[in-house]
Write a protein that holds these residues in place. Structure first.
Motif, PDB file in Angstrom:
ATOM      1  N   GLU A 456       5.344  -2.093 -14.875  1.00  0.00           N
ATOM      2  CA  GLU A 456       5.181  -3.488 -14.440  1.00  0.00           C
ATOM      3  C   GLU A 456       6.513  -4.233 -14.482  1.00  0.00           C
ATOM      4  N   PHE A 459       8.544  -3.378 -11.437  1.00  0.00           N
ATOM      5  CA  PHE A 459       7.977  -4.035 -10.256  1.00  0.00           C
ATOM      6  C   PHE A 459       8.346  -5.516 -10.211  1.00  0.00           C
ATOM      7  N   PRO A 471       4.328  -2.803   1.274  1.00  0.00           N
ATOM      8  CA  PRO A 471       3.132  -2.342   0.558  1.00  0.00           C
ATOM      9  C   PRO A 471       3.342  -1.125  -0.319  1.00  0.00           C
ATOM     10  N   TYR A 473       5.436  -0.447  -2.543  1.00  0.00           N
ATOM     11  CA  TYR A 473       5.777  -0.764  -3.931  1.00  0.00           C
ATOM     12  C   TYR A 473       4.557  -1.287  -4.689  1.00  0.00           C
ATOM     13  N   TYR A 474       3.733  -2.056  -4.000  1.00  0.00           N
ATOM     14  CA  TYR A 474       2.461  -2.474  -4.591  1.00  0.00           C
ATOM     15  C   TYR A 474       1.573  -1.249  -4.821  1.00  0.00           C
ATOM     16  N   LEU A 478      -0.203   0.136  -8.077  1.00  0.00           N
ATOM     17  CA  LEU A 478      -1.656   0.277  -8.003  1.00  0.00           C
ATOM     18  C   LEU A 478      -2.078   1.683  -8.443  1.00  0.00           C
ATOM     19  N   LEU A 493      -4.009  -6.875  -8.612  1.00  0.00           N
ATOM     20  CA  LEU A 493      -2.838  -6.522  -7.814  1.00  0.00           C
ATOM     21  C   LEU A 493      -3.205  -6.383  -6.333  1.00  0.00           C
ATOM     22  N   ARG A 496      -3.314  -9.664  -4.889  1.00  0.00           N
ATOM     23  CA  ARG A 496      -1.939 -10.162  -4.753  1.00  0.00           C
ATOM     24  C   ARG A 496      -1.268  -9.564  -3.512  1.00  0.00           C
ATOM     25  N   MET A 497      -1.550  -8.308  -3.246  1.00  0.00           N
ATOM     26  CA  MET A 497      -1.020  -7.660  -2.036  1.00  0.00           C
ATOM     27  C   MET A 497      -1.431  -8.438  -0.794  1.00  0.00           C
ATOM     28  N   ASP A 500       0.254 -11.792  -0.523  1.00  0.00           N
ATOM     29  CA  ASP A 500       1.676 -11.683  -0.183  1.00  0.00           C
ATOM     30  C   ASP A 500       1.900 -11.175   1.237  1.00  0.00           C
ATOM     31  N   CYS A 502       0.886  -8.281   2.689  1.00  0.00           N
ATOM     32  CA  CYS A 502       1.121  -6.843   2.862  1.00  0.00           C
ATOM     33  C   CYS A 502       0.105  -6.229   3.817  1.00  0.00           C
ATOM     34  N   THR A 508      -3.498   2.285   0.925  1.00  0.00           N
ATOM     35  CA  THR A 508      -4.074   1.319  -0.016  1.00  0.00           C
ATOM     36  C   THR A 508      -5.540   1.635  -0.274  1.00  0.00           C
TER      37      THR A 508
END
Length: 633
Positions: A456, A459, A471, A473-474, A478, A493, A496-497, A500, A502, A508
């Motif tokens: 974390e 990141f 995406p 990096y998320y 994840l 998270l 949050r993606m 943001d 993504c 994903t």
């Protein structure tokens, strides 16, 4: 023995030299061992012939040719290890390594984003658990709009540029598709220049963002406005975009519209690569055969595509391709060696893998970084930690700081070995000015070691440095949450993606499925995957997402849901592999229910069961006679 493994794949001597001639003869004979493959390589089992399997027309030697070969009992036979060896050794694990070192060709979300201050030619790694085997086609993929008369140095100059978007690129990225043509017309009317280099970078950025439809629209506008003189590579690029954006059937129809004089090897191999990506053996073989019929050259790239396809779906045919390469005098690349090494490693045939390396060195070819990475991973998978560590030390060299290209691989490999101190040591060499790929590797490495807070921290530091992240990096973080069963953090998270901005796509969805599965919420994972496939017709979920769900239902003996997932896999195009059938059969076993008609299903789908699966089918046969049933009857 070591030299017999690679046929011409590991030969660099000139074709006309005496050494080269004797080497080819010796190796060809070694291929003609009395193995199941070399004597009857196009017949799978019990006389069932695989239609379309004669991949190279008349270039593969006939059975009569094999019958004239002299056999060497001491030779290491590739074909033996990819036929009888497969059946014997893969009784338990024939397809299990698909989850370990699979080779997904399709660019993931993670690889499709060009980030601020990130180099365009950023190397792709093989992730620790989902190893990606892919070969970048410089003509059909990255280098699509460079003409033949442009030098390699000019290409390198373009691709080494930082990926800060130009004004026109920003317009293309931000303009809705229905307004794009008007925006481009306005740009040109204002007297702004638009050359091949600019066009190339725009297409490259769109590709890496998986915006294939917009890339295709842009390329169509370029063609309609005659901004550049189109060459074969341009048509190949457009065909590739049609395949990715509209499907392979439309790509085939587009191929017929390409001017005949520009419908050459580059165009056809682009179509071939897309069929390989789709795991369509029949179509891939048909395209390759067509290339032969047209008299197009047999290239290393096309042969590697076949090797990659057969490594996944039909390892017995690898020897056929190597024989063809020998006959056609096709030069092998480092990627060819990677495929051969991975094929051996995926069978847990470490001795065979090492013989390939020995032969490479005998021929004066040093394994590159990617080959060493692949070897180290298979050592780890086989539990040979000392050999893995020795390989990692070779990768590090004398100066880890100077050997920056290796650091992102070393982080993950040391983490797989549980070497926290080495992970920390390597990360410290990056930490003063880390690259984005190194940060991602560090997130994944800390996750493997269970150091969630460390992951974390990396990141959050990335967000401070680069402000906006793509995406991948998320997804990296994840995965850490999924692996460590942290559902609440994972859900937060994911939200949050989305917030943001993504792109939420197959990679994903795959992690979300595994996140919920790990938390025991199988029905929720199933629902996520189904909704994703329904809402996003242009991006189908990953094979691994379906197989993970299928295996979970199999463990529970849930026949209804297992059959449901199996049907969805067929409908979406994921068929032709043994693993889904194995999982489905195991479902019936766990449910203590006879799998009526399973043999017929396999036969209808042209699936050849491995030894373990055949034994399992026999054991579950509801009508099988036993000694006691015979007595009682």
């Amino acid at each position: 023995m070591g030299r017999g493994i690679a046929i011409s794949a590991l030969r660099r001597a000139a074709a006309g030299s005496a050494r080269g001639r004797s080497h080819r003869i010796m190796l060809t004979r070694e291929y003609c061992d009395d193995s199941e493959l070399s004597r009857n390589s196009l017949v799978h089992e019990e006389g069932n012939r695989d239609n379309g399997s004669n991949i190279s027309g008349n270039c593969i030697q006939s059975k009569s040719y094999f019958s004239r070969c002299s056999y060497s009992p001491k030779s290491f036979i590739w074909s033996r290890n990819l036929s009888s060896h497969v059946r014997a050794r893969l009784g338990q694990k024939d397809d299990d390594l698909e989850n370990g070192f699979s080779d997904l060709d399709v660019l993931s979300e993670a690889d499709s984003i060009v980030e601020p201050q990130e180099e365009v030619d950023d190397d792709k790694s093989i992730s620790e658990i989902e190893g990606e085997m892919s070969e970048e086609d410089p003509n059909g993929g990255t280098n699509d709009l460079l003409s033949d008369n442009e030098s390699d140095s000019s290409f390198q100059k373009i691709t080494k540029q930082k990926s800060i978007l130009s004004p026109l690129a920003k317009i293309v990225m931000e303009t809705p598709q229905n307004s794009l043509n008007s925006a481009l017309d306005k740009w040109v009317e204002e007297g702004n220049p638009l050359g091949r280099g600019e066009i190339f970078l725009i297409i490259l950025n769109l590709r890496r963002r998986r915006l294939y439809w917009k890339a295709l629209q842009f390329l169509e506008w370029v063609e309609a406005n005659k901004r550049i003189e189109l060459v074969e590579r341009d048509y190949a690029s457009r065909l590739d975009l049609v395949a990715k954006g509209h499907g392979l059937e439309k790509a085939e129809r587009y191929l017929e519209k390409i001017p005949e004089n520009l419908r050459g090897e580059i165009v056809y191999r682009t179509l071939l690569a897309n069929y390989v990506t789709a795991n369509n053996v029949k179509k891939a073989e048909d395209v390759f055969k067509r290339m032969k019929e047209l008299g197009l050259p047999v290239t290393t790239f096309s042969c590697n595509q076949l090797l990659l396809l057969y490594k996944r779906l039909d390892r017995k045919k690898i020897a056929e391709v190597l024989l063809m390469m020998e006959k056609e005098n096709v030069k092998q690349s480092s990627f060819t060696y990677r495929i051969l090494i991975a094929a051996k490693g995926s069978l847990n045939d470490i001795s065979g893998m090492e013989k390939i390396l020995e032969t490479m060195k005998d021929e004066g070819i040093e394994p590159d970084l990617m080959i060493r990475t692949t070897v180290a991973k298979y050592y780890i998978f086989a539990g040979l930690n000392e050999k893995a560590e020795a390989t990692l030390r070779e990768m590090e060299g004398d100066d880890t700081i100077e050997n920056s290209n290796a650091r992102k691989f070393l982080l993950g490999l040391y983490a797989s070995l549980g070497k926290e101190d080495d992970v920390r040591r390597i990360w410290e060499t990056c930490n003063s000015n880390p690259r984005m790929d190194e940060c991602l590797a560090a997130i994944e490495a800390w996750g493997k070691l269970g150091k969630v807070e460390n992951a974390e921290e990396v990141f959050e530091n990335m967000l401070k440095k680069w402000t906006k992240l793509g995406p991948k990096y998320y997804i990296g973080l994840l995965k850490v949450y999924a692996d460590n069963k942290l559902l609440a953090k994972g859900k937060k998270l994911a939200q949050r993606m989305s917030k943001d901005g993504c792109f939420i796509g197959p990679q994903t969805w795959d992690v979300l499925v595994k996140l919920y599965m790990g938390a025991g919420e199988l029905e929720k994972a199933d629902a996520i995957l189904h909704k994703a496939s329904q809402q996003n017709k242009n991006n189908k979920p990953l094979y691994t997402s379906y197989i993970a769900l299928l295996e979970q239902y199999s463990k529970k003996g849930d026949i209804h849901n297992a059959e449901k997932i199996f049907l969805r896999m067929r409908q979406i195009g994921y068929f032709g592999r043994v693993k889904p059938y194995q999982a489905l059969l195991q479902t019936y076993v766990n449910a203590k229910t006879p799998p009526y008609g399973f043999r017929e299903r396999l036969k209808a789908d042209n699936i050849i069961p491995n030894k373990a699966m055949a034994a399992q089918i026999a054991a579950t046969d509801a009508f099988r006679k036993t000694q006691i049933s015979d007595l009682l009857d």
